[in-house]
Design an enzyme around this catalytic site. Structure first.
Site, PDB file in Angstrom:
ATOM      1  N   ASP B 198      -4.443  -2.094   4.668  1.00 60.40           N
ATOM      2  CA  ASP B 198      -4.702  -3.518   4.928  1.00 60.40           C
ATOM      3  C   ASP B 198      -5.813  -3.692   5.956  1.00 60.40           C
ATOM      4  O   ASP B 198      -6.537  -4.690   5.950  1.00 60.40           O
ATOM      5  CB  ASP B 198      -3.434  -4.203   5.492  1.00 60.40           C
ATOM      6  CG  ASP B 198      -2.385  -4.478   4.420  1.00 60.40           C
ATOM      7  OD1 ASP B 198      -2.727  -4.382   3.227  1.00 60.40           O
ATOM      8  OD2 ASP B 198      -1.245  -4.801   4.794  1.00 60.40           O
ATOM      9  N   TYR B 228      -8.811  -8.935  -6.714  1.00 62.82           N
ATOM     10  CA  TYR B 228      -8.041  -8.255  -5.681  1.00 62.82           C
ATOM     11  C   TYR B 228      -8.097  -9.055  -4.366  1.00 62.82           C
ATOM     12  O   TYR B 228      -7.092  -9.262  -3.690  1.00 62.82           O
ATOM     13  CB  TYR B 228      -8.654  -6.869  -5.478  1.00 62.82           C
ATOM     14  CG  TYR B 228      -7.719  -5.816  -4.951  1.00 62.82           C
ATOM     15  CD1 TYR B 228      -6.690  -5.312  -5.736  1.00 62.82           C
ATOM     16  CD2 TYR B 228      -7.898  -5.286  -3.673  1.00 62.82           C
ATOM     17  CE1 TYR B 228      -5.856  -4.306  -5.265  1.00 62.82           C
ATOM     18  CE2 TYR B 228      -7.070  -4.282  -3.190  1.00 62.82           C
ATOM     19  CZ  TYR B 228      -6.050  -3.801  -3.990  1.00 62.82           C
ATOM     20  OH  TYR B 228      -5.237  -2.811  -3.505  1.00 62.82           O
ATOM     21  N   LEU B 243      -8.965  -2.582   0.608  1.00 65.93           N
ATOM     22  CA  LEU B 243      -9.201  -1.682  -0.517  1.00 65.93           C
ATOM     23  C   LEU B 243      -8.391  -0.423  -0.216  1.00 65.93           C
ATOM     24  O   LEU B 243      -8.912   0.580   0.245  1.00 65.93           O
ATOM     25  CB  LEU B 243     -10.697  -1.370  -0.643  1.00 65.93           C
ATOM     26  CG  LEU B 243     -11.547  -2.522  -1.191  1.00 65.93           C
ATOM     27  CD1 LEU B 243     -13.037  -2.267  -1.017  1.00 65.93           C
ATOM     28  CD2 LEU B 243     -11.234  -2.783  -2.672  1.00 65.93           C
ATOM     29  N   HIS B 244      -7.076  -0.558  -0.478  1.00 67.44           N
ATOM     30  CA  HIS B 244      -6.150   0.483  -0.025  1.00 67.44           C
ATOM     31  C   HIS B 244      -6.522   1.882  -0.482  1.00 67.44           C
ATOM     32  O   HIS B 244      -6.503   2.831   0.281  1.00 67.44           O
ATOM     33  CB  HIS B 244      -4.738   0.150  -0.512  1.00 67.44           C
ATOM     34  CG  HIS B 244      -4.266  -1.198  -0.068  1.00 67.44           C
ATOM     35  ND1 HIS B 244      -4.173  -2.282  -0.915  1.00 67.44           N
ATOM     36  CD2 HIS B 244      -3.893  -1.634   1.147  1.00 67.44           C
ATOM     37  CE1 HIS B 244      -3.747  -3.331  -0.239  1.00 67.44           C
ATOM     38  NE2 HIS B 244      -3.570  -2.966   1.016  1.00 67.44           N
ATOM     39  N   ASP B 245      -6.847   2.000  -1.778  1.00 71.42           N
ATOM     40  CA  ASP B 245      -7.031   3.328  -2.341  1.00 71.42           C
ATOM     41  C   ASP B 245      -8.349   3.973  -1.932  1.00 71.42           C
ATOM     42  O   ASP B 245      -8.614   5.133  -2.250  1.00 71.42           O
ATOM     43  CB  ASP B 245      -6.920   3.263  -3.875  1.00 71.42           C
ATOM     44  CG  ASP B 245      -5.485   3.020  -4.313  1.00 71.42           C
ATOM     45  OD1 ASP B 245      -4.593   3.086  -3.444  1.00 71.42           O
ATOM     46  OD2 ASP B 245      -5.260   2.759  -5.509  1.00 71.42           O
TER      47      ASP B 245
END
Lengths: 331, 315
Positions: B198, B228, B243-245
């Site tokens: 986050d 998103y 952009l968690h990943d």
């Protein structure tokens, strides 16, 4: 000003002792009863400690005994935190009164009837007594004007693993209380309490005040400092959050009960985990509405620690005043 | 320059698409394979999306099809990513890309990964931004290859904010037993929890700058991330799209971008509310030996700069 009616459900306990002092010294409450529960120590110890504290603080109320263990499963408790007798191993005189002849939950229910909707509860231990009261008398939830619960930790990472003793010791009881439908349930959790710390000097300045509480406070304080030092030595990871920070959770919950303006509140649905092997007793706060439930808890956030410190200091003043008055009386 | 050998295990996915972009554009990386997994969407969808993104990048990285379901039949199979990723997994914009002509490799993912490991120098990094089913199966079937893996870097778990249940994050939720297999494997782990992700958000200005990279990759990724961003800005109540990943890949490319701390971690396999939660003992209260490095904070601007620079190298 008319005093508000309060029952304190407690497992004294060093910080329970400070919390009860704060409540009595505030003068805002007519303490209708103290009910004891296992927790920081055995029920025998906590009940005896409760009687002693009532004497020490000149609280004229019934002291009733409650549950001696959780509803389903007992978990090990760190006895060293509060001492073998639950109260820093201090020795005190034989209490003046006997324990009330009815169970805690009966006394709570009967007092609620007497108070006609004006009774408040402050819980400082596992929630077993309150859960039994609710299971036996479901209508109790509508008879309690406000219940302030000290327990749980709402963040799984910052404070403890995921659980805090009052909830972890009896998560089944906690879930009964959370789901009962109290119109005004305030939860004061450990993470909130972390912000309500008192510094060492704030705790120690009371030591020089001349008050009848002095000798007792000094022993509690000495015990708690030693324990905290050892806790940090055993686990240095705790140092940043505990160094020069004395976190008396029950004291903070008492302050919230006395003066609701000492904190902010956010409404959430809160429940607790009763099945997990890893997260047994974890307080679950549904921050983002994943569980699709209506909020049931006012979660205390951001304690005004300066106000807390003033209240704490002031309670000693109260007892030194009282001392002086008593002295004059003797003359 | 000796390049880092890398395997990706993805459920592409909007932020997974950024991960592919970062991995394929990095000069320091030798991307050996992309394994696809069910997760955000079904395996069929995530595989097609992966192929389209690789094709968009103009690469012919081997894409290998992984498992379509969790390890055990008692775990419900659900694809819960449509709110964040859109029904097609790419912000309902997958149609902007042509169907993939690139074909997936016709060998099982487990065997393909095993071969890469066996042939490697022994310092392969696995970046995982999906359920851990494929990786767990690899470790179960080829324990002899564990020491060929330098680190498994995982996007998963939550310190505070889960996205499935209050404390439960999707990648661990989807296959908790697989996650436990990986965590107990003894392989070095770096775990990037959801709420650390986050903090790795892109502001509107950041995203506009990405588009200025002015190539079709930048345009497409700029287009899909809007979905998103809308979802997360609404959920978290603040501006900025996490952009968690991307965080695991950012750590691989530049460890300074992600601050980690060693912790003991364990997957909750029994809870009513907490099954699939990753218990992270940040305060060492259990006094157990740490078994993972856990990401606790990120250099937000550094990560956005990394994305921008990578996009500029794309076509």
């Amino acid at each position: 000003m008319k005093q508000r009616n309060l029952i304190i459900d407690t497992d004294p306990g060093i910080d329970d002792a400070l919390a009860i002092m704060l409540v009595q010294a505030s003068g805002v409450f007519d303490i209708r009863a103290i009910t004891s529960v296992y927790g920081n120590s055995s029920l025998n110890n906590t009940s005896r400690n409760a009687l002693f504290l009532a004497d020490l603080y000149d609280i004229d109320c019934k002291v009733a005994v409650g549950a001696q263990g959780p509803i389903i499963r007992s978990i090990p408790v760190d006895v060293a935190r509060n001492g073998k007798n639950g109260l820093a191993d201090i020795r005190y005189p034989q209490p003046k009164q006997n324990l009330h002849d009815r169970w805690a939950w009966e006394l709570i229910y009967n007092t609620a009837i007497e108070c006609e909707g004006e009774l408040e509860l402050l819980t400082l231990g596992p929630l077993t007594n309150i859960a039994i009261a609710l299971l036996k008398y479901p209508s109790l939830k509508d008879m309690i004007k406000k219940i302030v619960v000290m327990g749980g930790t709402v963040s799984s990472g910052k404070t403890t693993i995921s659980a805090m003793n009052n909830i972890r010791q009896d998560p089944h009881a906690a879930s009964v209380v959370f789901s009962a439908g109290f119109p005004n349930l305030v939860l004061v959790d450990l993470e909130c309490c972390m912000g309500g710390y008192l510094t060492d000097s704030e705790c120690d300045r009371m030591l020089i005040l001349k008050s009848k509480l002095g000798p007792v406070y000094e022993e509690l304080r000495k015990y708690q400092r030693k324990y905290q030092r050892e806790e940090i030595e055993t686990n240095p990871a705790l140092e940043p959050i505990l160094k020069d920070k004395n976190i008396y959770c029950d004291l903070i919950a008492a302050a919230v009960a006395i003066n609701s303006d000492i904190t902010d509140y956010k409404q959430y649905y809160v429940t607790c985990e009763t099945q997990s092997e890893v997260n047994y007793g974890q307080t679950i706060v549904d921050w983002y509405g994943r569980l699709n439930q209506v909020s049931n808890v006012f979660l205390a956030r951001n304690i005004d620690r300066n106000l807390l410190s003033d209240m704490f200091f002031g309670s000693f003043d109260f007892y030194s005043e009282q001392n002086r008055n008593t002295d004059e009386g003797v003359k | 320059m000796i390049k880092t050998e890398l395997i990706l295990n993805l459920d592409t996915g909007i932020d997974d698409a950024y991960t592919i972009m970062l991995a394929t554009m990095a000069e320091s990386i030798d991307l050996s394979a992309i394994v696809t997994s069910y997760g955000n969407r079904s395996l069929e969808t995530t595989t097609e999306n992966t192929l389209r993104i690789v094709q968009l990048m103009g690469k012919n990285t081997p894409v290998v099809i992984g498992k379509s379901e969790p390890l055990f039949a008692n775990t419900r199979v659900e694809f819960r990513g449509s709110a964040a990723h859109g029904d097609d997994g790419l912000g309902n914009r997958a149609g902007l890309l042509p169907y993939a002509t690139l074909k997936p490799v016709e060998i099982s993912a487990t065997e393909y990964m095993a071969k890469i490991l066996a042939d490697s120098r022994g310092e392969v990094i696995i970046v995982n931004t999906a359920p851990l089913t494929n990786i767990a199966l690899l470790l179960l079937a080829h324990p002899e290859l564990k020491d060929k893996i330098a680190t498994i870097v995982i996007s998963g778990g939550a310190i505070e904010r889960g996205n499935i249940l209050p404390t439960v994050e999707a990648n661990i939720f989807a296959d908790p037993e697989a996650a436990q297999v990986v965590i107990q494997s003894g392989v070095k782990l770096t775990i990037c929890p959801l709420d650390t992700g986050d903090k790795a958000y892109s502001t509107f200005e950041d995203r506009e700058r990405f588009r200025l990279a002015s190539n079709r990759t930048a345009r497409f990724l700029g287009e899909v991330v809007r979905h998103y961003a809308d979802h997360y800005e609404n959920l978290l109540g603040r501006e900025g799209s996490p952009l968690h990943d991307v965080v695991p890949m950012a750590w691989v490319l530049n460890p300074k971008l992600v601050e980690t701390t060693p912790c003991y971690v364990e997957v909750d396999l029994t809870g009513y509310y907490t099954k699939g939660a990753l218990m992270i003992d940040r305060l060492k209260l259990l006094q157990k030996e740490s078994n993972a490095s856990v990401a606790v904070s990120v250099d937000r601007e550094g990560i956005n700069q990394l994305i921008y620079e990578s996009l500029r190298r794309a076509r």
